[in-house]
Design a protein around this motif. Structure first.
Motif, mmCIF file in Angstrom:
data_model
loop_
_atom_site.group_PDB
_atom_site.id
_atom_site.type_symbol
_atom_site.label_atom_id
_atom_site.label_comp_id
_atom_site.label_asym_id
_atom_site.label_seq_id
_atom_site.Cartn_x
_atom_site.Cartn_y
_atom_site.Cartn_z
ATOM 1 N N ILE A 10 57.774 27.204 61.168
ATOM 2 C CA ILE A 10 57.367 25.802 61.191
ATOM 3 C C ILE A 10 58.600 24.951 60.934
ATOM 4 C CG2 ILE A 10 55.846 24.067 60.209
ATOM 5 C CD1 ILE A 10 54.125 26.435 59.166
ATOM 6 N N THR A 14 58.726 21.912 65.922
ATOM 7 C CA THR A 14 57.725 22.834 66.486
ATOM 8 C C THR A 14 56.649 22.072 67.246
ATOM 9 O OG1 THR A 14 57.938 23.853 64.334
ATOM 10 C CG2 THR A 14 56.526 24.954 65.905
ATOM 11 N N LYS A 276 51.682 16.912 66.297
ATOM 12 C CA LYS A 276 52.140 17.186 64.936
ATOM 13 C C LYS A 276 52.029 15.956 64.025
ATOM 14 C CE LYS A 276 56.893 16.779 66.432
ATOM 15 N NZ LYS A 276 57.883 17.616 67.045
ATOM 16 N N LEU B 94 51.687 21.599 54.689
ATOM 17 C CA LEU B 94 52.808 22.037 55.522
ATOM 18 C C LEU B 94 52.698 23.528 55.812
ATOM 19 C CD1 LEU B 94 55.706 20.053 53.838
ATOM 20 C CD2 LEU B 94 54.910 19.764 56.169
ATOM 21 N N ARG B 97 50.187 24.384 58.417
ATOM 22 C CA ARG B 97 50.463 23.803 59.735
ATOM 23 C C ARG B 97 49.560 22.633 60.095
ATOM 24 N NH1 ARG B 97 51.269 27.652 64.679
ATOM 25 N NH2 ARG B 97 49.721 29.015 63.776
ATOM 26 N N TYR B 100 53.552 18.435 59.792
ATOM 27 C CA TYR B 100 54.853 19.044 60.034
ATOM 28 C C TYR B 100 55.916 18.475 59.107
ATOM 29 C CZ TYR B 100 53.084 21.612 63.949
ATOM 30 O OH TYR B 100 52.390 22.504 64.703
#
Lengths: 282, 424
Positions: A10, A14, A276, B94, B97, B100
């Protein structure tokens, strides 16, 4: 451990990979249960249940037949096709398209309580309505059959091509769903814009009138440019597939198909680029 | 990455942009111009949320996590402790996931399941059975895996009878049990848990702790556990890290971490103004320079450790009889004790430091949060200084053979019993 191990990294960057097929395959059951949830929950605690999937397009067809077919006197471009048949052959696929786009567009906003808590491929969220609304679409086919039986209109052999326009609808709706859901979760303006833009999109698609009307009035260059709007090839293609004595409009179907692919892949690109940040902005 | 590692966190940071106070226009023209400019401003503001470049020392930036690094070996059970806003949840988000990092890197080996909340995605209209499958797939299981574990999940939840009932008819307790039952059967390589134990009744909590111990024992499963519940951290974890203001301030064994937390962070357990007496609480008569709370035995304040408390005061009043009164209250504002002691008895108080130490024996205070207030008096009549809630500390419950779970009550004494059969 028996499982083949793979390390996950990560990093701030990503998530830019276009499509992680392997991961989507692993989460296919999630997509299935999300669709199942949508389908079972939608009509729970209603009296009419699945009939609602029929009622909405049916009323639209009746109104269109009266306003555009009878009052405005728009003539179908297929000899011998009554306007209600002409209209229902466009309203049914359009209803599927508009329902799935608006559900897909607002899907991220509505599921923020899930994706801020658990990781799974986010793209499943806007994909779910594309599948769950397809069930409604299949049910609404009943109307189509009913109207065609009533007006004694039998489809021709072109009906085998119906899957191609249907595919354009699915690809376009998914692409727009990716774009709109990713935008709406960041800028809620899109949520408001969607509610009036999607119905407007219908009036510029050949739903109430034949696409050949554009060819007649504006010439072939503009007619082909018009097909860049994927729903032109999709709706016209869907309708023509059922028509007797009319060639499939392959030119506009091709243009619309390519255009739908552009929407689809740019949609994935934008969605993947933004996903994200979803948990931070939602 | 080294093969024996499960997680490697490297210089991890997460920066959030926070809204600064907006300027308000006071004239009509001003606000009209403002409303025209607003969309552009809003667009910039929303877009900035995802800016990846980080400027140091920016007023509208908030470092939820700053340069955190640690490694976690396979099979380790790590407790993450810290006060609210220390960055615990950000770290878990984090690692799972969900969001980020702004900078830094996480590398992990194996399947991760995170339980930041139990029952994510539960739909009230669906039945218990349907929700097991929906929740299970959201958490990363396949249909086949759920099929295999289904009967076990239902049995664990203890709601076999209601499995075909819509979840909206469930009590909140039943919902939690079903949700935890799914979560407990995820069988990931790395499990990330955020305070899920704070739910359910005592009996179910015990079942959950048992299940989690089973998860971490033997099977080599790596667990990351965030909690305010020091007793749970102590019971379950093998290692602890302490976060403060987004930074890692301690990394060591779970006992040492709890000790560090209690000594340095926990509600300012220690009051210390030895470097600058003039700022110490008090007045021209007396200042409380230091007030410390420590376990009598071991390094964690628990029911059996007992408590040593020590006050260092600086006295300015000459030739008086000084006394000090301690009042200990628990978090329910119940006065546990109120007791006093002479500092000087013969009108001979002098200017300078006095150190007064005392002890609360072990097996007296029950687990919970306690607050110390003190009153320094003169000749048992006039109060020279009153300090309310000067320090606070937490007594934690340690599981033992006869005390597996926390018990109610203000005190927790060990009593000796004498039982004699008296005949019929």
């Amino acid at each position: 451990m028996s499982r083949k191990e793979k390390s996950i990294v990560i990093e701030p960057t990503t998530g830019s990979k276009i499509f992680n097929i392997e991961e989507l395959v692993r989460y296919k059951d999630l997509l299935y249960y999300m669709v199942l949830r949508d389908v079972t929950v939608l009509y729970k605690q209603t009296i009419l249940g699945f009939t609602w999937a029929v009622i909405t397009p049916l009323f639209q067809i009746i109104i269109f037949s009266v306003v555009f077919g009878y009052l405005a006197g728009i003539k179908p471009d297929v000899a011998g096709m009554p306007y209600p048949v002409f209209s229902s052959l466009a309203v049914i696929p359009w209803t599927y398209f508009s329902n799935s786009v608006s559900a897909s567009g607002s899907s991220l906003i509505n599921t923020s309580s899930i994706f801020t808590k658990v990781y799974f491929p986010r793209i499943i969220i806007p994909l779910t309505p594309i599948f769950s609304k397809f069930v409604d679409f299949l049910i609404s086919i009943i109307i189509l059959i009913g109207i065609m039986v009533y007006f004694k209109y039998l489809p021709g052999t072109n009906v085998v091509f119906v899957l191609i326009p249907l595919l354009i609808i699915i690809i376009t709706a998914s692409g727009m769903g990716f774009w709109l859901s990713a935008l709406a979760v960041q800028y809620r303006d899109f949520k408001f814009a969607m509610t009036f833009m999607i119905p407007l999109l219908m009036y510029i698609a050949p739903v109430t009138f034949p696409a050949t009307l554009v060819l007649e009035k504006f010439g072939s260059t503009l007619y082909h440019a018009y097909a860049l709007y994927p729903m032109v090839g999709a709706v016209e293609g869907f309708r023509t597939a059922f028509a007797v004595g009319k060639e499939m409009p392959w030119d506009i179907i091709t243009i619309s198909f390519l255009s739908s692919l552009i929407i689809f892949f740019t949609g994935i690109w934008y969605f993947r680029k933004m996903e994200k940040y979803f948990a931070d902005v939602a | 990455m080294d093969n024996s590692l499960a997680i490697k966190v490297d210089n991890l940071s997460k920066v959030y942009k926070i809204g600064l106070k907006e300027q308000k226009q006071e004239t009509l023209v001003g606000s009209i111009i403002d409303s025209i400019k607003k969309p552009i401003k809003n667009f910039r503001r929303i877009s900035r949320v995802r800016q990846s470049e980080i400027q140091q020392e920016n007023a509208d930036q908030f470092w939820a996590l700053k340069n955190v690094s640690f490694e976690l070996s396979k099979g380790e059970v790590l407790g993450v402790i810290g006060k609210n806003g220390a960055g615990k949840s950000t770290l878990l988000k984090l690692l799972s996931r969900i969001t980020y990092p702004s900078t830094g890197r996480i590398e992990s080996m194996g399947k991760i399941a995170s339980l930041l909340e139990v029952g994510t995605g539960f739909n009230p209209e669906l039945t218990g059975r349907e929700n097991i499958f929906l929740n299970g797939t959201i958490l990363g299981l396949s249909k086949k895996e759920i099929d295999e574990r289904f009967s076990e999940i239902v049995k664990f939840s203890g709601i076999e009878k209601f499995i075909e009932t819509p979840v909206k008819r469930y009590s909140s307790g039943m919902k939690v049990r079903l949700a935890f039952a799914v979560a407990a059967h995820l069988e990931p390589d790395i499990l990330i848990i955020d305070e899920v134990l704070a739910v359910g009744d005592a009996e179910f909590q015990r079942k959950c702790i048992g299940k989690m111990q089973e998860i971490s024992d033997g099977t080599g499963r790596t667990v990351l556990f965030v909690s305010h519940n020091m007793a749970a951290v102590k019971a379950l974890c093998t290692r602890g890290i302490v976060l403060k203001g987004g930074e890692k301030v301690f990394d060591g064994s779970q006992n040492a971490a709890i000790n560090y937390y209690q000594a340095h962070l926990d509600n300012a357990a220690n009051l210390d103004y030895i470097d600058d007496i003039s700022k110490a609480p008090g007045n021209e008569n007396v200042r409380i320079v230091n007030f410390s709370i420590k376990p009598l035995d071991g390094d964690i304040i628990s029911i059996k450790s007992g408590v040593r408390f020590e006050v260092l005061l600086y006295n300015f009043v000459l030739g008086a009889n000084l006394d000090i009164t301690y009042e200990l209250r628990n978090s329910e504002e119940i006065i546990v004790f109120h007791t006093g002691n002479y500092i000087t008895t013969t009108n001979n108080s002098r200017k300078g430091f006095y150190r007064i130490a005392s002890e609360i024996p072990s097996h007296l205070l029950n687990s919970g949060l306690y607050f110390f207030s003190i009153i320094v008096g003169q000749n048992q009549k006039t109060a020279l200084f009153k300090g309310r809630d000067m320090v606070s500390f937490e007594v934690i419950h340690e599981a033992s053979e006869n005390h597996t779970r926390e018990l109610p009550g203000v005190i927790s004494p060990i009593l000796s019993f004498n039982t004699i059969y008296q005949g019929e």
